[in-house]
Motif scaffolding. Structure first.
Motif, mmCIF file in Angstrom:
data_model
loop_
_atom_site.group_PDB
_atom_site.id
_atom_site.type_symbol
_atom_site.label_atom_id
_atom_site.label_comp_id
_atom_site.label_asym_id
_atom_site.label_seq_id
_atom_site.Cartn_x
_atom_site.Cartn_y
_atom_site.Cartn_z
ATOM 1 N N ASP A 1 46.348 -44.275 29.687
ATOM 2 C CA ASP A 1 45.709 -45.592 29.632
ATOM 3 C C ASP A 1 45.574 -46.201 31.023
ATOM 4 O O ASP A 1 44.513 -46.730 31.377
ATOM 5 C CB ASP A 1 46.508 -46.522 28.712
ATOM 6 C CG ASP A 1 45.738 -47.792 28.367
ATOM 7 O OD1 ASP A 1 44.495 -47.756 28.356
ATOM 8 O OD2 ASP A 1 46.388 -48.815 28.091
ATOM 9 N N ASP B 1 47.081 -52.275 33.263
ATOM 10 C CA ASP B 1 48.077 -51.728 32.325
ATOM 11 C C ASP B 1 49.523 -51.924 32.799
ATOM 12 O O ASP B 1 50.397 -51.152 32.441
ATOM 13 C CB ASP B 1 47.776 -50.228 32.089
ATOM 14 C CG ASP B 1 48.422 -49.674 30.835
ATOM 15 O OD1 ASP B 1 48.466 -50.392 29.823
ATOM 16 O OD2 ASP B 1 48.887 -48.526 30.868
ATOM 17 N N ASP C 1 46.907 -44.273 24.240
ATOM 18 C CA ASP C 1 47.770 -45.397 23.854
ATOM 19 C C ASP C 1 47.862 -45.593 22.341
ATOM 20 O O ASP C 1 48.835 -46.148 21.845
ATOM 21 C CB ASP C 1 47.339 -46.695 24.543
ATOM 22 C CG ASP C 1 48.229 -46.998 25.746
ATOM 23 O OD1 ASP C 1 48.750 -46.024 26.331
ATOM 24 O OD2 ASP C 1 48.419 -48.180 26.082
HETATM 25 MN MN MN Z 1 48.580 -49.137 28.025
#
Ligand code: MN
Ligand code: 5GP
Length: 339
Positions: free
Chosen positions: A31, A86, A161
Protein backbone atom coordinates in the motif's frame (compact mmCIF):
# COMPACT_ATOMS: atom_id res chain seq x y z
CA UNK A 1 -11.94 19.72 7.87
CA UNK A 2 -14.08 18.59 4.98
CA UNK A 3 -12.47 16.26 2.52
CA UNK A 4 -13.15 18.59 -0.39
CA UNK A 5 -11.44 21.51 1.31
CA UNK A 6 -8.43 19.33 1.98
CA UNK A 7 -8.39 18.20 -1.65
CA UNK A 8 -8.61 21.87 -2.70
CA UNK A 9 -5.63 22.65 -0.48
CA UNK A 10 -3.65 19.83 -2.07
CA UNK A 11 -4.54 21.08 -5.55
CA UNK A 12 -3.56 24.65 -4.70
CA UNK A 13 -0.22 23.46 -3.34
CA UNK A 14 0.54 21.22 -6.32
CA UNK A 15 -0.19 24.09 -8.72
CA UNK A 16 2.74 25.96 -7.18
CA UNK A 17 5.47 23.31 -7.09
CA UNK A 18 7.84 21.81 -9.64
CA UNK A 19 9.53 19.20 -7.43
CA UNK A 20 8.10 17.02 -4.66
CA UNK A 21 9.38 14.23 -2.44
CA UNK A 22 6.99 11.33 -1.90
CA UNK A 23 7.84 9.25 1.16
CA UNK A 24 6.85 5.66 1.98
CA UNK A 25 7.00 4.16 5.47
CA UNK A 26 9.69 1.87 6.87
CA UNK A 27 9.30 -1.87 6.26
CA UNK A 28 7.37 -0.86 3.15
CA UNK A 29 4.28 -2.81 2.09
CA UNK A 30 2.23 -2.86 -1.10
CA UNK A 31 0.00 0.00 0.00
CA UNK A 32 2.71 2.51 0.85
CA UNK A 33 4.68 1.61 -2.30
CA UNK A 34 1.70 1.44 -4.66
CA UNK A 35 0.21 4.66 -3.28
CA UNK A 36 3.49 6.56 -3.60
CA UNK A 37 4.25 5.27 -7.09
CA UNK A 38 0.69 5.82 -8.33
CA UNK A 39 0.82 9.38 -7.04
CA UNK A 40 4.27 9.92 -8.55
CA UNK A 41 3.17 8.83 -12.04
CA UNK A 42 0.08 11.02 -11.83
CA UNK A 43 2.06 14.10 -10.75
CA UNK A 44 4.64 13.48 -13.46
CA UNK A 45 1.78 13.54 -15.99
CA UNK A 46 1.20 17.05 -14.67
CA UNK A 47 4.81 18.04 -15.27
CA UNK A 48 5.85 17.79 -11.62
CA UNK A 49 9.13 16.06 -10.84
CA UNK A 50 8.22 13.43 -8.25
CA UNK A 51 11.03 11.71 -6.33
CA UNK A 52 10.51 8.61 -4.22
CA UNK A 53 11.99 7.97 -0.84
CA UNK A 54 11.97 5.20 1.77
CA UNK A 55 14.32 4.66 4.69
CA UNK A 56 14.28 0.87 4.20
CA UNK A 57 15.12 -1.16 1.15
CA UNK A 58 12.06 -1.89 -1.00
CA UNK A 59 11.28 -5.63 -1.24
CA UNK A 60 12.11 -7.21 -4.62
CA UNK A 61 8.67 -8.89 -4.50
CA UNK A 62 7.27 -5.59 -5.72
CA UNK A 63 9.63 -5.32 -8.70
CA UNK A 64 6.58 -5.59 -10.97
CA UNK A 65 5.51 -2.10 -9.86
CA UNK A 66 6.47 0.44 -12.54
CA UNK A 67 9.10 2.80 -11.14
CA UNK A 68 10.06 0.75 -8.08
CA UNK A 69 13.74 1.10 -9.02
CA UNK A 70 13.47 4.88 -8.55
CA UNK A 71 13.27 4.50 -4.76
CA UNK A 72 16.25 5.66 -2.72
CA UNK A 73 16.99 6.55 0.89
CA UNK A 74 16.53 10.17 -0.13
CA UNK A 75 16.41 13.05 2.34
CA UNK A 76 14.57 16.24 1.54
CA UNK A 77 16.79 18.54 -0.55
CA UNK A 78 15.46 21.05 -3.06
CA UNK A 79 11.91 19.67 -3.24
CA UNK A 80 9.18 22.21 -2.55
CA UNK A 81 6.77 19.86 -0.77
CA UNK A 82 6.79 16.47 0.96
CA UNK A 83 3.95 13.99 0.54
CA UNK A 84 3.93 11.23 3.14
CA UNK A 85 1.72 8.27 2.30
CA UNK A 86 0.28 5.50 4.49
CA UNK A 87 2.08 6.62 7.67
CA UNK A 88 0.25 7.43 10.88
CA UNK A 89 3.16 9.38 12.36
CA UNK A 90 6.53 10.76 11.28
CA UNK A 91 8.47 8.08 13.16
CA UNK A 92 7.02 5.71 10.59
CA UNK A 93 9.23 7.21 7.86
CA UNK A 94 12.37 6.53 9.89
CA UNK A 95 15.56 8.33 8.90
CA UNK A 96 13.91 10.30 6.07
CA UNK A 97 12.38 12.64 8.64
CA UNK A 98 14.47 15.66 9.55
CA UNK A 99 12.95 18.30 11.78
CA UNK A 100 14.64 21.33 10.21
CA UNK A 101 14.20 20.17 6.61
CA UNK A 102 10.55 19.29 7.12
CA UNK A 103 9.83 22.65 8.77
CA UNK A 104 10.94 24.44 5.58
CA UNK A 105 8.30 22.99 3.22
CA UNK A 106 4.61 22.06 3.33
CA UNK A 107 4.04 18.48 4.49
CA UNK A 108 1.07 16.64 2.99
CA UNK A 109 -0.12 13.66 5.02
CA UNK A 110 -2.23 11.19 3.01
CA UNK A 111 -3.30 8.23 5.13
CA UNK A 112 -6.11 5.87 6.06
CA UNK A 113 -5.10 4.93 9.62
CA UNK A 114 -7.52 5.87 12.42
CA UNK A 115 -4.48 6.39 14.63
CA UNK A 116 -2.99 9.11 12.37
CA UNK A 117 -1.53 12.00 14.39
CA UNK A 118 -2.32 14.68 11.74
CA UNK A 119 1.34 15.66 11.54
CA UNK A 120 1.04 17.42 8.17
CA UNK A 121 0.30 20.98 7.14
CA UNK A 122 -2.37 19.38 4.98
CA UNK A 123 -3.91 16.17 6.32
CA UNK A 124 -6.03 13.97 4.09
CA UNK A 125 -7.00 11.26 6.56
CA UNK A 126 -9.95 9.06 5.69
CA UNK A 127 -10.40 5.58 7.19
CA UNK A 128 -10.69 3.72 3.90
CA UNK A 129 -9.44 0.17 3.39
CA UNK A 130 -6.22 1.41 1.77
CA UNK A 131 -4.26 4.61 1.24
CA UNK A 132 -4.29 3.78 -2.47
CA UNK A 133 -8.03 4.54 -2.60
CA UNK A 134 -7.32 7.97 -1.13
CA UNK A 135 -4.61 8.61 -3.71
CA UNK A 136 -7.17 7.65 -6.36
CA UNK A 137 -9.48 10.30 -4.88
CA UNK A 138 -6.68 12.88 -5.13
CA UNK A 139 -5.90 11.95 -8.74
CA UNK A 140 -9.61 12.06 -9.63
CA UNK A 141 -10.00 15.45 -7.96
CA UNK A 142 -7.01 16.77 -9.90
CA UNK A 143 -8.65 15.42 -13.08
CA UNK A 144 -5.54 13.50 -14.05
CA UNK A 145 -6.51 10.62 -16.36
CA UNK A 146 -5.69 7.12 -15.13
CA UNK A 147 -3.31 5.03 -17.17
CA UNK A 148 -2.19 1.43 -16.80
CA UNK A 149 0.87 2.39 -14.77
CA UNK A 150 -1.01 4.45 -12.22
CA UNK A 151 -3.77 1.85 -12.04
CA UNK A 152 -1.35 -1.04 -11.47
CA UNK A 153 0.36 0.77 -8.61
CA UNK A 154 -2.88 1.76 -6.92
CA UNK A 155 -4.59 -1.61 -7.33
CA UNK A 156 -1.55 -3.22 -5.69
CA UNK A 157 -2.17 -1.01 -2.67
CA UNK A 158 -5.84 -1.93 -2.53
CA UNK A 159 -5.20 -5.65 -2.99
CA UNK A 160 -2.44 -5.89 -0.37
CA UNK A 161 -4.15 -3.87 2.35
CA UNK A 162 -7.48 -5.67 1.91
CA UNK A 163 -5.69 -9.04 1.65
CA UNK A 164 -7.47 -9.59 -1.62
CA UNK A 165 -10.75 -7.84 -0.72
CA UNK A 166 -11.23 -9.93 2.42
CA UNK A 167 -10.76 -7.50 5.32
CA UNK A 168 -13.79 -6.21 7.19
CA UNK A 169 -13.11 -2.64 6.03
CA UNK A 170 -13.52 -3.61 2.37
CA UNK A 171 -16.56 -1.62 1.24
CA UNK A 172 -18.56 -1.11 -1.93
CA UNK A 173 -16.43 2.02 -2.40
CA UNK A 174 -13.28 -0.11 -2.27
CA UNK A 175 -14.71 -2.41 -4.95
CA UNK A 176 -15.77 0.57 -7.08
CA UNK A 177 -12.23 1.94 -6.87
CA UNK A 178 -10.89 -1.47 -7.89
CA UNK A 179 -13.27 -1.61 -10.86
CA UNK A 180 -12.02 1.75 -12.09
CA UNK A 181 -8.42 0.60 -11.73
CA UNK A 182 -9.07 -2.67 -13.58
CA UNK A 183 -10.88 -0.73 -16.31
CA UNK A 184 -7.80 1.48 -16.59
CA UNK A 185 -5.70 -1.60 -17.27
CA UNK A 186 -4.47 -2.88 -13.90
CA UNK A 187 -3.93 -6.65 -14.15
CA UNK A 188 -5.80 -7.95 -11.08
CA UNK A 189 -4.83 -11.61 -11.23
CA UNK A 190 -1.16 -10.83 -11.93
CA UNK A 191 -1.07 -8.46 -9.00
CA UNK A 192 -2.80 -10.94 -6.70
CA UNK A 193 -0.40 -13.65 -7.77
CA UNK A 194 2.69 -11.46 -7.33
CA UNK A 195 1.55 -10.24 -3.93
CA UNK A 196 0.28 -13.45 -2.35
CA UNK A 197 1.87 -16.40 -4.13
CA UNK A 198 5.57 -15.70 -4.28
CA UNK A 199 6.88 -16.92 -0.95
CA UNK A 200 10.23 -18.67 -0.93
CA UNK A 201 10.95 -22.03 0.67
CA UNK A 202 13.28 -20.20 3.07
CA UNK A 203 10.19 -18.45 4.36
CA UNK A 204 8.68 -21.84 5.11
CA UNK A 205 11.84 -22.77 7.03
CA UNK A 206 11.23 -19.77 9.25
CA UNK A 207 7.47 -20.23 9.60
CA UNK A 208 7.89 -23.93 10.46
CA UNK A 209 9.63 -23.44 13.83
CA UNK A 210 7.59 -20.31 14.56
CA UNK A 211 4.33 -22.20 14.03
CA UNK A 212 5.41 -25.31 15.91
CA UNK A 213 5.98 -23.09 18.95
CA UNK A 214 2.78 -21.11 18.60
CA UNK A 215 1.20 -20.23 21.93
CA UNK A 216 -2.22 -19.29 23.17
CA UNK A 217 -3.51 -17.40 26.17
CA UNK A 218 -7.29 -17.01 26.19
CA UNK A 219 -8.29 -15.42 22.94
CA UNK A 220 -4.75 -14.39 22.04
CA UNK A 221 -2.61 -16.62 19.82
CA UNK A 222 0.95 -15.63 19.07
CA UNK A 223 4.21 -16.65 17.43
CA UNK A 224 7.72 -15.40 18.08
CA UNK A 225 10.57 -14.80 15.66
CA UNK A 226 14.02 -14.39 17.17
CA UNK A 227 17.25 -13.28 15.51
CA UNK A 228 18.53 -16.82 15.98
CA UNK A 229 15.57 -18.24 14.05
CA UNK A 230 16.28 -15.83 11.20
CA UNK A 231 19.93 -16.90 11.15
CA UNK A 232 19.02 -20.58 11.14
CA UNK A 233 16.55 -20.17 8.28
CA UNK A 234 18.97 -17.87 6.42
CA UNK A 235 16.32 -15.21 5.83
CA UNK A 236 15.87 -11.57 6.76
CA UNK A 237 13.08 -10.23 8.91
CA UNK A 238 10.76 -9.50 5.99
CA UNK A 239 10.25 -13.28 5.62
CA UNK A 240 7.96 -13.08 8.66
CA UNK A 241 5.60 -10.76 6.76
CA UNK A 242 2.30 -12.52 6.21
CA UNK A 243 2.75 -14.89 9.14
CA UNK A 244 0.36 -12.90 11.31
CA UNK A 245 -2.36 -13.10 8.64
CA UNK A 246 -1.88 -16.84 8.45
CA UNK A 247 -2.12 -17.12 12.25
CA UNK A 248 -5.30 -15.08 12.27
CA UNK A 249 -6.97 -17.66 10.02
CA UNK A 250 -7.27 -20.06 12.97
CA UNK A 251 -10.59 -19.60 14.69
CA UNK A 252 -9.15 -19.77 18.19
CA UNK A 253 -7.18 -16.65 17.35
CA UNK A 254 -9.48 -13.73 18.05
CA UNK A 255 -6.29 -11.77 18.34
CA UNK A 256 -3.20 -13.03 16.48
CA UNK A 257 0.21 -11.55 17.16
CA UNK A 258 3.69 -12.02 15.75
CA UNK A 259 6.57 -10.71 17.86
CA UNK A 260 9.77 -10.16 15.90
CA UNK A 261 13.04 -9.53 17.68
CA UNK A 262 14.95 -6.74 15.89
CA UNK A 263 18.73 -6.34 15.92
CA UNK A 264 18.65 -3.09 17.88
CA UNK A 265 17.05 -4.21 21.15
CA UNK A 266 13.51 -3.54 20.02
CA UNK A 267 10.65 -5.85 19.17
CA UNK A 268 8.29 -5.41 16.24
CA UNK A 269 4.73 -6.30 17.17
CA UNK A 270 2.23 -7.15 14.46
CA UNK A 271 -1.39 -7.71 15.50
CA UNK A 272 -4.67 -8.82 13.92
CA UNK A 273 -8.13 -8.93 15.52
CA UNK A 274 -11.54 -10.27 14.63
CA UNK A 275 -14.00 -7.50 13.70
CA UNK A 276 -15.51 -7.42 17.23
CA UNK A 277 -12.16 -6.48 18.78
CA UNK A 278 -9.77 -3.56 18.34
CA UNK A 279 -5.97 -3.74 18.51
CA UNK A 280 -5.24 -0.23 17.21
CA UNK A 281 -5.46 1.47 20.59
CA UNK A 282 -2.92 -0.79 22.27
CA UNK A 283 -0.63 -0.26 19.26
CA UNK A 284 -1.08 3.51 19.64
CA UNK A 285 -0.40 3.34 23.39
CA UNK A 286 2.94 1.65 22.60
CA UNK A 287 3.91 4.35 20.10
CA UNK A 288 2.64 2.55 16.99
CA UNK A 289 -0.64 2.63 15.15
CA UNK A 290 -2.84 0.96 12.58
CA UNK A 291 -6.44 -0.09 12.16
CA UNK A 292 -8.89 -1.73 14.60
CA UNK A 293 -8.29 -5.12 12.93
CA UNK A 294 -4.61 -4.74 11.96
CA UNK A 295 -2.11 -2.70 13.90
CA UNK A 296 1.49 -2.71 15.00
CA UNK A 297 4.17 -1.08 17.05
CA UNK A 298 7.88 -1.29 17.72
CA UNK A 299 8.76 -1.52 21.38
CA UNK A 300 12.07 -1.31 23.24
CA UNK A 301 12.76 -4.41 25.36
CA UNK A 302 13.48 -8.11 25.18
CA UNK A 303 11.01 -10.30 23.37
CA UNK A 304 9.55 -11.94 26.53
CA UNK A 305 9.27 -8.55 28.22
CA UNK A 306 7.48 -6.90 25.28
CA UNK A 307 5.24 -9.94 24.81
CA UNK A 308 4.05 -9.79 28.45
CA UNK A 309 3.44 -6.04 28.33
CA UNK A 310 1.46 -6.21 25.08
CA UNK A 311 -0.64 -9.17 26.20
CA UNK A 312 -1.36 -7.51 29.55
CA UNK A 313 -2.43 -4.30 27.80
CA UNK A 314 -4.73 -6.20 25.44
CA UNK A 315 -6.27 -8.18 28.27
CA UNK A 316 -6.93 -4.99 30.18
CA UNK A 317 -9.19 -3.93 27.30
CA UNK A 318 -11.72 -6.67 27.86
CA UNK A 319 -12.84 -8.97 30.64
CA UNK A 320 -11.64 -12.49 30.02
CA UNK A 321 -14.45 -14.98 30.52
CA UNK A 322 -12.81 -18.41 30.87
CA UNK A 323 -16.19 -20.17 30.68
CA UNK A 324 -16.82 -18.91 27.16
CA UNK A 325 -13.55 -17.72 25.72
CA UNK A 326 -14.72 -17.69 22.16
CA UNK A 327 -17.62 -15.31 22.70
CA UNK A 328 -16.60 -12.08 21.03
CA UNK A 329 -16.90 -9.08 23.27
CA UNK A 330 -16.71 -5.37 22.80
CA UNK A 331 -13.79 -3.63 24.36
CA UNK A 332 -15.95 -2.50 27.25
CA UNK A 333 -16.56 -6.17 28.00
CA UNK A 334 -20.15 -6.35 26.77
CA UNK A 335 -21.17 -9.22 24.53
CA UNK A 336 -21.46 -8.32 20.85
CA UNK A 337 -23.97 -11.08 20.14
CA UNK A 338 -27.60 -9.99 20.05
CA UNK A 339 -29.31 -10.58 23.41
MN1 MN B 1 -2.04 1.02 4.26
P1 5GP C 1 1.58 -5.07 9.84
O1 5GP C 1 1.19 -5.93 10.98
O2 5GP C 1 1.02 -5.58 8.53
O3 5GP C 1 3.03 -4.77 9.77
O4 5GP C 1 0.88 -3.68 10.10
C1 5GP C 1 -0.48 -3.59 10.39
C2 5GP C 1 -0.88 -2.15 10.44
O5 5GP C 1 -0.28 -1.52 11.55
C3 5GP C 1 -0.44 -1.39 9.21
O6 5GP C 1 -1.49 -0.52 8.86
C4 5GP C 1 0.77 -0.62 9.67
O7 5GP C 1 0.87 0.60 9.02
C5 5GP C 1 0.55 -0.45 11.15
N1 5GP C 1 1.83 -0.58 11.86
C6 5GP C 1 2.59 -1.66 11.97
N2 5GP C 1 3.70 -1.42 12.70
C7 5GP C 1 3.61 -0.13 13.07
C8 5GP C 1 4.46 0.73 13.82
O8 5GP C 1 5.51 0.36 14.35
N3 5GP C 1 4.04 2.00 13.92
C9 5GP C 1 2.86 2.43 13.36
N4 5GP C 1 2.51 3.71 13.48
N5 5GP C 1 2.04 1.66 12.68
C10 5GP C 1 2.41 0.39 12.52
Amino acid sequence: MSQNRTLNDIRALLEQVQRVLIVSHIMPDGDTLGSALGLAWALRARGIEARLSCADEVPADFAFLPGLADYAVRPLTDEQAVLVVDSSDLERIGSIYGEAAFARVPVVNIDHHVTNLSFGNINLIVPKASTAELVLDVITFLEIPLDQRIATCLLTGVVTDTRGFRTSNTTADTLRAAVRLVEAGAPLSEITDAVFSHRSLDTLRLWGPALSNVQRRGRIVWAEITQEMLREAGVDISAAGGLVNFLSSFHEAQVAIVFRELEDGRVDVSMRAIPALDVSQVALAFGGGGHPQAAGCTVVGTLPDVRERIIAALQEQWTERPSDERAPQRLDGTDVRPA
